[in-house]
Design a protein around this motif. Structure first.
Motif, PDB file in Angstrom:
ATOM      1  N   PRO A  11       0.828  -1.219   0.000  1.00  0.00           N
ATOM      2  CA  PRO A  11       0.000   0.000   0.000  1.00  0.00           C
ATOM      3  C   PRO A  11       0.853   1.256   0.000  1.00  0.00           C
ATOM      4  CG  PRO A  11       0.067  -0.936   2.204  1.00  0.00           C
ATOM      5  CD  PRO A  11       0.874  -1.851   1.329  1.00  0.00           C
ATOM      6  N   PRO A  25       8.355  24.361  13.926  1.00  0.00           N
ATOM      7  CA  PRO A  25       9.281  23.245  13.790  1.00  0.00           C
ATOM      8  C   PRO A  25       9.342  22.685  12.364  1.00  0.00           C
ATOM      9  CG  PRO A  25       7.257  22.512  14.787  1.00  0.00           C
ATOM     10  CD  PRO A  25       7.128  23.989  14.636  1.00  0.00           C
ATOM     11  N   LYS A  26       8.427  23.121  11.512  1.00  0.00           N
ATOM     12  CA  LYS A  26       8.384  22.579  10.153  1.00  0.00           C
ATOM     13  C   LYS A  26       9.035  23.547   9.178  1.00  0.00           C
ATOM     14  CE  LYS A  26       4.126  19.993  10.831  1.00  0.00           C
ATOM     15  NZ  LYS A  26       2.931  19.482  10.177  1.00  0.00           N
ATOM     16  N   ARG A  77       7.378  13.465   4.701  1.00  0.00           N
ATOM     17  CA  ARG A  77       6.806  12.375   5.519  1.00  0.00           C
ATOM     18  C   ARG A  77       5.978  11.436   4.642  1.00  0.00           C
ATOM     19  NH1 ARG A  77      10.354  12.487   9.420  1.00  0.00           N
ATOM     20  NH2 ARG A  77       9.933  13.903  11.148  1.00  0.00           N
ATOM     21  N   GLN A 125       8.179   9.323   2.630  1.00  0.00           N
ATOM     22  CA  GLN A 125       8.784   8.304   3.492  1.00  0.00           C
ATOM     23  C   GLN A 125       7.832   7.124   3.702  1.00  0.00           C
ATOM     24  OE1 GLN A 125      10.196  11.329   6.593  1.00  0.00           O
ATOM     25  NE2 GLN A 125      11.534   9.587   7.009  1.00  0.00           N
ATOM     26  N   LEU A 126       6.552   7.413   3.923  1.00  0.00           N
ATOM     27  CA  LEU A 126       5.580   6.331   4.123  1.00  0.00           C
ATOM     28  C   LEU A 126       5.480   5.465   2.871  1.00  0.00           C
ATOM     29  CD1 LEU A 126       2.700   8.246   5.968  1.00  0.00           C
ATOM     30  CD2 LEU A 126       4.237   6.540   6.959  1.00  0.00           C
ATOM     31  N   PHE A 177       8.612  -2.109   8.134  1.00  0.00           N
ATOM     32  CA  PHE A 177       8.056  -0.853   7.635  1.00  0.00           C
ATOM     33  C   PHE A 177       8.701   0.339   8.351  1.00  0.00           C
ATOM     34  CE2 PHE A 177       4.331   2.192   7.642  1.00  0.00           C
ATOM     35  CZ  PHE A 177       4.392   2.495   6.306  1.00  0.00           C
ATOM     36  N   VAL A 178       8.759   0.234   9.673  1.00  0.00           N
ATOM     37  CA  VAL A 178       9.314   1.340  10.458  1.00  0.00           C
ATOM     38  C   VAL A 178      10.811   1.493  10.177  1.00  0.00           C
ATOM     39  CG1 VAL A 178       9.759   2.150  12.799  1.00  0.00           C
ATOM     40  CG2 VAL A 178       7.529   1.202  12.214  1.00  0.00           C
ATOM     41  N   MET A 230      11.670   3.610   7.092  1.00  0.00           N
ATOM     42  CA  MET A 230      11.265   5.014   6.985  1.00  0.00           C
ATOM     43  C   MET A 230      12.432   6.000   6.856  1.00  0.00           C
ATOM     44  SD  MET A 230       7.832   5.494   9.141  1.00  0.00           S
ATOM     45  CE  MET A 230       6.473   4.390   8.844  1.00  0.00           C
ATOM     46  N   PHE A 281      18.197  12.870  16.312  1.00  0.00           N
ATOM     47  CA  PHE A 281      17.364  13.916  16.879  1.00  0.00           C
ATOM     48  C   PHE A 281      17.049  13.552  18.317  1.00  0.00           C
ATOM     49  CE2 PHE A 281      13.044  15.901  17.245  1.00  0.00           C
ATOM     50  CZ  PHE A 281      13.521  17.186  17.347  1.00  0.00           C
TER      51      PHE A 281
END
Lengths: 705, 229
Positions: free
Chosen positions: A404, A524-525, A550, A553-554, A653-654, A657, A689
């Motif tokens: 997916p 922060p963005k 993000r 990345q997913l 999956f993680v 990333m 981070f």
């Protein structure tokens, strides 16, 4: 309610937004960046700005759309339609005011910028042995003594001369058979399907056998018209899948069928059939024939498109365990699907592998032949789309999975994302030292840093006349294409380049230590400016945001973890060859794809982009009937793995990333990754981070302070 | 009940701040070590939970909601929290400390998306809830049975497909039919949902992400008054 606004969604572009009550629809479209043709500029005479209102509930957009949400046609629009009878549901955008929520479809001819559909055909060596064959026979006319039927004489001759036993005549041809045979003076050419059914009978001797190979994608439909005797591709036609108007992704279309019942399925089915008929007519015209000379059509599609094509409710594909109605290949009369080809034409739909690995993936196997890979090699094939399909293996074992990916790679869920159309940024380069950016848009050969040096027709300008000519060009309405947004390949390159330049940390954050004119911080963005307002057609900067990164990345983590889980299944640690397939796969740059971590490490010389393999597979099955049987065998032989249910899916999956990955090594990118690391070090960027370095932010301590 | 943070000795406050930072950074060993250290000093399990762990997870939740942290970082922090909870949980039960609420969570029938729902489950645990995670493809029977079995306060449902989200309405209708709707706070989430959908199906709230799910769970449990214990 003076401040009332309404939500409008335009398809196929997918652009949407709020517009005030009473807004002119053409103006509203333009304010949302939807470019609709208009020559008369709102005088309701040219009819170029036609749009269709889609009726119904669109839960994904949270709206109920109705033709009643536009003001009724005024005198001039009524006058226009009186002279130019409208297609059902059509309105002139310039004549309507918005009174409610709307889902609108901008037909191909009304789009000011035509979609760039990149489903070109790839040269392949195919053994020509189609399911359709022509046979010329001469028969004796009946006499008072010998009153055997006309067709039976033809059938007997087919047996005698060609050894074809018991060829039946498609009943649809019965009515015309006697006239045809007499017209040919007892000489006819019979088109026989699979050696058993006559699907066309023509008077005299003719050499005319045509077939269509079709790939129905969620977003794009591509068709090749081929000469079945030579295999030559005579014409290629493609367009957006008109079902996009009823839902951009597969699940929205399943929902549409679910919520609107039989009528919903009929709407979607008819939409694709109409598109196929129009494409067939278009391709036939390009080849100088008519669609009724086409006797065979082979189709591939993902499972949901497959079910809707065959008029099967796709509801079960919308929920676990995602079971299809039929996995096997389907042979059906083209006319029974609503296709207007030769009256007796046959349609063949390739088999499905699983609920979410469809006939299109079987097409990919036929075309790329991973089942013929040497046993000491492992090939990885990724068909990149809203649903990424993954194949891994060789001649001994082949695994498949559906991943997916989400629509980010097609430009959706990206702030300035768009599909691959003129003006879409498709290439991005960021200088690792200056952090300045260059880009290239579709429809314009020059990179933006040389835009000033070219004329409107792309040639370098001469010192004296250049400026003047450009000005004239603009006045004549041929302004050069500016950046309108970022398409899939552009966003992949942008994110990879930002990482390579040391602007993005491996975890996907914009490095707070960096202060630069192109990096705009908002709390922060951050967002990085790819195109400045003067380089864009919207007059606003085109940026890549933290959230865009993000979403990429997913998507890339889904593809990578899917590949990795299949590799675990095979018990292997590296692949020998990576093929990136898909309508836009042909334009993904292998280096950027690997830097992003979409694909595992591999010799870059063995990472290839292969274009629309699924469509090629359809063409192969059309030109060689043995390949149809091979497709059935391969669909069953391929081992489908439901990766979402694998125990270690979440971890994989993680882990996938970060850029390019949390722990997997990429020896073939060693230099690039080392350079990126060095750039981050030089700028004092912390890779890890932590709470302790969470503050201060650049906003708190500007560079040099 | 825990002591007010300001009433703690300065070195203990400092210790808890360090624990919160370690938790944020997902350093499991340091969080577990910090938990043991605090207990060795005679800090109550309630204090360690509130000041060492929950306060740390709050920042994680905020920064996730603000887009500073991403899924991997939150999962790491949650794993560290979970390891520390292995030590604290028996002590909390022993000392009779009340949990702030009991939640049942699952992805609805027909849907097998796991990760976002797990993230919410972990964040709820991090916020001090007792969480029963039923996994994916959960039907109404299973939800209702578990809600009754654990005497839950909250039902959390997740769906990631437009085709499966309507099942949430079925579960709520079932609760209504059984006369149980008022006993539970129903929170829903998942990519294709929005607040209007949550309202349509008569859920109590839609949560955009795990951080919102924590806020909503807290607010709604508080509204309902003290947990029945």
């Amino acid at each position: 309610m003076p401040s009332e606004t309404h939500r409008i969604v335009f398809q196929p572009s997918g652009r949407q937004g709020e517009v005030p009550d009473g807004a002119n629809l053409l103006d509203a479209a333009r304010s949302l960046g939807v470019e609709i043709e208009s020559i008369c500029n709102g005088r309701q005479t040219c009819g170029k700005c036609q749009v269709t209102v889609e009726e119904g509930t669109f839960p994904k957009h949270g709206i109920i759309s109705s033709a009643g949400h536009l003001t009724t046609p005024d005198g001039r629009e009524t006058h226009y339609w009186a002279k130019n009878p409208p297609l059902p549901g059509r309105r002139l955008a310039c004549a309507c005011e918005v009174r409610g929520d709307l889902a609108l479809f901008v037909p191909e001819e009304s789009q000011a910028r035509k979609q760039v559909v990149r489903k070109a055909v790839t040269e392949r060596a195919i053994v020509i042995d189609p399911a359709i064959r022509l046979y010329y026979v001469e028969v004796e006319p009946p006499t008072l003594e010998h009153q055997l039927g006309d067709w039976d004489r033809v059938a007997a001759e087919l047996d005698l001369r060609f050894g074809l036993k018991d060829v039946r005549l498609d009943p649809v041809l019965l009515g015309g058979i006697q006239q045809t045979i007499r017209e040919g003076d007892w000489k006819v050419t019979v088109t026989v399907w699979q050696d058993r059914e006559a699907v066309r009978v023509q008077p005299g001797y003719v050499e005319e056998a045509y077939g269509l190979a079709v790939d129905i994608g969620t977003t794009t439909v591509a068709m090749h018209l081929c000469d079945l005797r030579t295999g030559a591709v005579l014409a290629t036609a493609s367009r957006m899948n008109p079902q996009v108007a009823y839902g951009e992704d597969l699940m929205s279309r399943v929902s549409y069928c679910d919520m609107n019942g039989d009528a919903g399925l009929a709407t979607l089915h008819n939409a694709i059939i109409d598109a196929l008929n129009e494409l067939a007519a278009e391709a036939a015209a390009e080849a100088g024939i008519t669609a009724d000379a086409i006797t065979d059509i082979v189709l591939v599609a993902n499972s949901v498109m497959h079910h809707i094509l065959l008029d099967i409710p796709p509801v079960e594909l919308g929920q676990s365990p995602f079971g299809p109605a039929i996995s096997d290949a389907v042979d059906i009369k083209a006319r029974d699907l609503g296709l207007r080809l030769a009256p007796g034409a046959q349609a063949h739909v390739l088999p499905l592998e699983a609920g979410h690995v469809g006939a299109d993936n079987v097409g990919v196997i036929l075309a790329e032949e991973p089942d013929k890979a040497p046993a000491d090699e492992v090939w990885l094939i990724i068909d990149v789309g809203t649903n990424g399909e993954i194949l891994l293996g060789n001649s001994e074992r082949l695994f498949s999975a559906s991943s997916p990916t989400g629509p980010a790679f097609e430009g959706a869920q990206i702030r300035h994302g768009m599909r691959a159309a003129p003006g879409a940024i498709e290439r991005v380069r960021i200088d690792g030292e200056t952090l300045e950016c260059r880009f290239k848009v579709i429809g314009r050969d020059a990179w933006n840093d040389t835009w000033d040096d070219e004329t409107e027709d792309g040639r370098p300008k001469t010192e004296e006349e250049g400026g003047e000519r450009r000005k004239k060009g603009r006045q004549a309405g041929s302004a050069p294409i500016l950046a309108a947004g970022i398409c899939g390949s552009g966003i992949i390159e942008a994110v990879a380049e930002l990482f390579m330049a040391g602007v993005l940390a491996p975890d996907g954050r914009f490095a707070p230590e960096i202060s630069h004119g192109r990096l705009l911080w908002n709390g922060p963005k951050a967002e990085y400016v790819i195109a400045w307002p003067h380089e864009s057609s919207t007059g606003r900067a085109i940026v890549v945001t933290s959230d865009d990164v993000r979403n990429i990345q997913l998507g890339k983590a889904a593809l990578y973890s899917g590949s990795r889980l299949l590799m675990n299944r095979m018990g292997i640690d590296r692949v020998d060859r990576v093929l990136l397939a898909g309508a836009f796969g042909s334009y993904i740059d292998p280096v950027h794809a690997m830097v992003l971590g979409m694909i595992p490490d591999c010799d870059l010389a063995r990472v290839l982009t292969v274009g629309n393999s699924a469509g090629d597979g359809a063409r192969i099955a059309m030109l060689n009937k043995a390949e149809r049987e091979e497709a059935r065998r391969l669909a069953r032989w391929t081992n489908y793995i439901g990766i979402a249910m694998e125990a270690d899916f979440q971890d994989a999956f993680v882990g996938a990333m970060p850029l390019p990955h949390a722990s997997d090594a990429f020896p073939h990118l060693a230099e690039i990754l080392a350079a990126a690391t060095a750039r981050r070090r030089a700028r004092g960027v912390s890779d890890v981070f932590t709470r302790r370095n969470r503050r201060p932010r650049p906003a708190d301590t500007p560079e040099g302070a | 009940m825990e002591d007010a943070f300001d009433s703690l000795p300065a070195e203990v406050q400092h210790h808890y701040r360090n624990m919160q930072d370690d938790l944020y950074d997902g350093i499991t060993d340091a969080v577990v070590g910090g938990t043991e250290q605090a207990l060795a000093w005679g800090q109550s399990p309630a204090n360690v939970l509130a000041h060492g762990l929950v306060a740390g997870m709050d920042v994680v939740g905020q920064d996730f909601g603000a887009g500073i942290l991403f899924v991997p970082e939150v999962l790491r922090a949650a794993a560290a929290m979970k390891a520390a909870m292995e030590i604290l949980r028996p002590l909390l039960t022993e000392t009779g400390v009340e949990k702030i609420g009991v939640a049942v969570i699952g992805t609805v029938r027909g849907d097998i998306h796991d990760i976002g729902k797990n993230l919410v489950a972990m964040m709820w645990e991090g916020a001090g809830f007792e969480v029963h995670n039923l996994g994916v493809n959960v039907d109404a029977d299973k939800f209702v049975a578990k809600l009754l079995e654990v005497n839950a306060d909250i039902l959390g449902m997740s769906a990631l497909l437009t085709t499966t989200m309507p099942y949430m309405a079925k579960v709520i209708e079932r609760l209504e039919a059984d006369g149980l709707r008022d006993r539970f706070t129903v929170l829903v989430g998942g990519a294709p949902l929005n607040a209007a959908f949550a309202e349509d199906i008569r859920a109590d709230a839609y949560c955009k992400d795990a951080a919102e799910a924590v806020q909503a769970a807290r607010a709604l449990v508080q509204q309902k008054g003290v947990h029945r214990g």
